[in-house]
Design an enzyme around this catalytic site. Sequence first.
Site, PDB file in Angstrom:
ATOM      1  N   CYS A  61      32.680 -16.429  89.609  1.00 57.48           N
ATOM      2  CA  CYS A  61      33.032 -17.607  90.393  1.00 57.48           C
ATOM      3  C   CYS A  61      33.672 -18.673  89.513  1.00 57.48           C
ATOM      4  O   CYS A  61      33.497 -18.695  88.291  1.00 57.48           O
ATOM      5  CB  CYS A  61      31.791 -18.168  91.083  1.00 57.48           C
ATOM      6  SG  CYS A  61      32.190 -19.245  92.483  1.00 57.48           S
ATOM      7  N   ASP A  71      20.912 -19.527  94.820  1.00 58.63           N
ATOM      8  CA  ASP A  71      21.210 -20.289  93.623  1.00 58.63           C
ATOM      9  C   ASP A  71      20.002 -21.170  93.322  1.00 58.63           C
ATOM     10  O   ASP A  71      19.108 -21.324  94.162  1.00 58.63           O
ATOM     11  CB  ASP A  71      22.467 -21.146  93.842  1.00 58.63           C
ATOM     12  CG  ASP A  71      23.154 -21.541  92.532  1.00 58.63           C
ATOM     13  OD1 ASP A  71      22.569 -21.308  91.462  1.00 58.63           O
ATOM     14  OD2 ASP A  71      24.266 -22.089  92.603  1.00 58.63           O
TER      15      ASP A  71
END
Length: 219
Positions: free
Chosen positions: A7, A133
């Site tokens: 990412c 996350d």
Amino acid sequence: MFQIKICGITTPDDARAAAQAGADAVGLNFYAKSPRYISPETARSIIAALPNRVVKVGLFVNATVPDVCRLFDDLSLDLVQLHGDEPPEFLAQLGGRPVMRAFRVGVAGLPPVVDYLCRCRELGAMPAVSLFDSLMPGVYGGTGTTADWSVAKNYVSQTELPPLVLAGGLTSENVAEAIRAVRPAAVDTAGGVESSPGRKDPALMQMFVQEARVAFATA
């Protein structure tokens, strides 16, 4: 479904290096307050540098529905990653565009995630994928802090929920352990393969992918 996502890609060169390292997916960050933010024009040049096999994911934080839909369509993205405070009703307004819903998991653990997904199911707007996350108040991802693997493992054991992507502080040094402990469908890293915020290190990406591939094959 991808297995390994890098990412926060910010340049075509980093995109090519991620693909050469063997990443299945890349994340393009459209959150203006992130050090990994890119403009739509930069995103277009990055996408042009990627092979078709790589899944292109657009990351959004508290954007508007029209903006998400416009960028998804204009850039021919494959997946919308919602990483902010978007309610289930937001997903229902995206016209069936596939969503990876990120959850910043804290002390409350799994129940808020399950409640959120139950509401999505009621609305006919279940995300295609969930992402876990770490939670840091006021920060929307990219903290480098490890997520709670025990909560993630509990999530994975509930087979009626969308596949899980594990993120949060993953590096080449801990990704294999994370995969064996949690058994997620995929893993995602940003800062764990960087030489500086927003700039990827080709060697670190290659090591991350190699460690993850072996762990997925043997977990």
